[in-house]
Design a protein around this motif. Structure first.
Motif, PDB file in Angstrom:
ATOM      1  N   UNK A   1       1.098   9.642   2.633  1.00 40.38           N
ATOM      2  CA  UNK A   1       1.189   8.397   3.412  1.00 40.38           C
ATOM      3  C   UNK A   1       1.809   8.693   4.781  1.00 40.38           C
TER       4      UNK A   1
ATOM      5  N   UNK B   1       1.754   2.853  -3.329  1.00 39.04           N
ATOM      6  CA  UNK B   1       0.761   3.490  -4.200  1.00 39.04           C
ATOM      7  C   UNK B   1       0.919   5.012  -4.178  1.00 39.04           C
ATOM      8  N   UNK B   2       0.299   5.668  -5.158  1.00 42.08           N
ATOM      9  CA  UNK B   2       0.252   7.125  -5.152  1.00 42.08           C
ATOM     10  C   UNK B   2      -1.190   7.583  -5.368  1.00 42.08           C
ATOM     11  N   UNK B   3      -1.387   8.899  -5.433  1.00 43.04           N
ATOM     12  CA  UNK B   3      -2.739   9.449  -5.515  1.00 43.04           C
ATOM     13  C   UNK B   3      -3.435   9.131  -6.834  1.00 43.04           C
ATOM     14  N   UNK B   4      -2.713   8.543  -7.816  1.00 44.07           N
ATOM     15  CA  UNK B   4      -3.363   8.074  -9.033  1.00 44.07           C
ATOM     16  C   UNK B   4      -4.011   6.703  -8.780  1.00 44.07           C
ATOM     17  N   UNK B   5      -3.768   6.151  -7.579  1.00 47.93           N
ATOM     18  CA  UNK B   5      -4.354   4.857  -7.231  1.00 47.93           C
ATOM     19  C   UNK B   5      -3.537   3.682  -7.759  1.00 47.93           C
TER      20      UNK B   5
ATOM     21  N   UNK C   1       2.861  -1.801   8.264  1.00 46.29           N
ATOM     22  CA  UNK C   1       1.769  -1.832   7.284  1.00 46.29           C
ATOM     23  C   UNK C   1       1.767  -3.154   6.528  1.00 46.29           C
TER      24      UNK C   1
ATOM     25  N   UNK D   1       0.827  -1.214   0.000  1.00 49.36           N
ATOM     26  CA  UNK D   1       0.000   0.000   0.000  1.00 49.36           C
ATOM     27  C   UNK D   1       0.859   1.260   0.000  1.00 49.36           C
ATOM     28  N   UNK D   2       1.970   1.231   0.742  1.00 51.61           N
ATOM     29  CA  UNK D   2       2.806   2.440   0.820  1.00 51.61           C
ATOM     30  C   UNK D   2       3.516   2.722  -0.499  1.00 51.61           C
TER      31      UNK D   2
ATOM     32  N   UNK E   1       2.295  10.687  -1.763  1.00 55.11           N
ATOM     33  CA  UNK E   1       0.868  10.368  -1.642  1.00 55.11           C
ATOM     34  C   UNK E   1       0.651   8.857  -1.682  1.00 55.11           C
ATOM     35  N   UNK E   2      -0.546   8.431  -1.276  1.00 53.95           N
ATOM     36  CA  UNK E   2      -0.922   7.025  -1.414  1.00 53.95           C
ATOM     37  C   UNK E   2      -2.295   6.939  -2.073  1.00 53.95           C
ATOM     38  N   UNK E   3      -2.801   5.723  -2.213  1.00 57.85           N
ATOM     39  CA  UNK E   3      -4.051   5.510  -2.937  1.00 57.85           C
ATOM     40  C   UNK E   3      -5.274   6.071  -2.216  1.00 57.85           C
TER      41      UNK E   3
ATOM     42  N   UNK F   1      -0.119  -0.162 -15.887  1.00 58.43           N
ATOM     43  CA  UNK F   1      -0.121   0.229 -14.473  1.00 58.43           C
ATOM     44  C   UNK F   1      -0.262  -1.000 -13.574  1.00 58.43           C
TER      45      UNK F   1
ATOM     46  N   UNK G   1       3.509   3.821  -7.546  1.00 59.55           N
ATOM     47  CA  UNK G   1       4.307   4.942  -8.054  1.00 59.55           C
ATOM     48  C   UNK G   1       5.497   4.411  -8.855  1.00 59.55           C
ATOM     49  N   UNK G   2       5.779   5.072  -9.977  1.00 66.12           N
ATOM     50  CA  UNK G   2       6.787   4.570 -10.911  1.00 66.12           C
ATOM     51  C   UNK G   2       8.174   4.404 -10.299  1.00 66.12           C
TER      52      UNK G   2
ATOM     53  N   UNK H   1      -2.295  -1.837  -6.171  1.00 69.56           N
ATOM     54  CA  UNK H   1      -2.138  -2.452  -4.858  1.00 69.56           C
ATOM     55  C   UNK H   1      -3.011  -3.715  -4.782  1.00 69.56           C
TER      56      UNK H   1
END
Lengths: 159, 159, 159, 159
Positions: free
Chosen positions: C36, A29-33, D45, A26-27, C29-31, A81, A36-37, A84
């Motif tokens: 985060x 992920x980014x705000x795009x869901x 987490x 989960x950590x 950021x996260x999902x 993409x 993160x690249x 999570x």
């Protein structure tokens, strides 16, 4: 952003790669869901570390002996993409190898659908912790040098 | 691992880049005693975000409007190691730009010595948060499209 | 998840804290679409590093002299979510200090609304890079010890 | 910085915890040559995510259904340093549980020596992705609520 299936019959023979299975977190992920690249670059490192462990010479052992695999270049192409909850396989191979340099190749696929998520490459030289300067792996750690050489030959032979 | 001085008279005109100054952090270091290579990929993102802010259209605003700059590719060549306590400048420029795609270029230099630490590139397409699919920036966010276009023209003219 | 305003008239006197301003980043950021929670622990470190720099003794200098501030404990209470695009202020103070140990306190507020986002604490001892064991800062780095002591007294006096 | 052995006969019954085994990674190290303390918060987490998966309700599934476990507080006490190459076990248990809140406890041990590396706790409430506000898990996801309740009872009974 469209993924192509990764299979032995594909454009690259998966037998030349060593698979390393890894859950996404989960950590990561980014705000795009999505993942993160920047994390793929870290997964590549996990793939290298796993590769060396299965080869019989832990990266941690090389580090403790004063030799690190410094990164001289990184490249990653993102094909689809990753989310999570998914589990990826990082396929790792040695593409080029010499006493002074190494190029490692990666393919990241989804463990369930086999969809290709990313492919990449990292360039390395060998650094002495003592001097902070590049060294010949053949001279600095001959055992590791020989292992890389034979492992590369063994995997290339599967092509 | 040898660094080359970065100057306006160098192989690339620094006037076409936007500088963003950034301290290195202890949590970015690794057991080699240097900044871990994966952080440069994150610094590139910081450079992009800063670029958009100074251009007058925050990345956060685009994100809130449902458009993200998905990363389709990353490349970084590491020229010299960066250590904790040093401050780097991330120089950012738009290399290629179209309604569907964008390529951003980066140079990372030491803020004191001007030594070149890394250079890289990131490829992007524009993703709609609603559909999760690539969109034309020209249609989806015409204001941002126009700004990128004029900013690129303005910076290219300095060459 | 509800935030309380942070002001000099609040439950804690902000004059005893040193402010450090910091933009949030997209890769943090996260999902859930927010920063985060693990990043706040890194912001605390940034606050400590900034504190030492303004005090006139860089953490990097202590590290280069063979003394590190090992973390013995971390605590963070999250009061309100932080989003990408926002700028936070990390307020740092020395709560307890002795030759063997130090406790640092933090408050994270939004730079625009002053909303309290998080408050926390970190415990430290001083580690010799040579032996890997805890040392007395008073003996190992008397100059840094004296600086911490006088800085703490100076800031406490503002209460 | 001294570690205490973790065993069923210790101060805490390990049967009430769920073990999750995890290799340390090179990118998690810092310039002190150890795993950076912020990573333990991420390991916690990973422990929670693993706990839910083995319980039969993936965190990713809850997230996709619009419910996230927001973190309201974090605490970690570091007892001994962890080095690259070591494998740790993150032991996870539910300490407190109600329709509105949950407290999760953690112990991190070395997989070979059983040395206690860290112990910690995280506090959570349940957030609706739709409204961004805390909800009752009992009402929002009754199936997950019931699972947590029975899993907690089952593990507590081993005490």
């Amino acid at each position: 952003m469209t993924g192509a299936a990764f299979s032995p019959a594909g454009d690259e023979n998966c037998a030349v790669y060593l698979p390393y299975t890894r859950k996404t977190q989960f950590f990561e992920t980014d705000a795009m869901g999505i993942i993160h690249h920047s994390n793929y670059i870290r997964w590549f490192e996990e793939g290298r570390v796993e590769f060396m462990q299965r080869m019989g010479f832990d990266y941690a052992r090389a580090h403790d002996l004063g030799i690190d695999l410094a990164v001289t270049g990184i490249e990653c192409q993102y094909r689809a993409m990753t989310r999570f909850g998914e589990t990826v396989i990082v396929w790792t191979r040695i593409k080029e190898f010499s006493p002074a340099r190494m190029t490692v190749g990666y393919r990241v696929t989804d463990s369930v659908t086999n969809e290709l998520r990313a492919l990449g490459e990292s360039g390395h030289c060998y650094i002495s912790a003592k001097t902070g300067r590049p060294v010949s792996l053949k001279k600095a750690l001959p055992e590791l040098y020989a292992l890389f050489l034979s492992k590369k030959a063994e995997m290339d032979a599967r092509q």
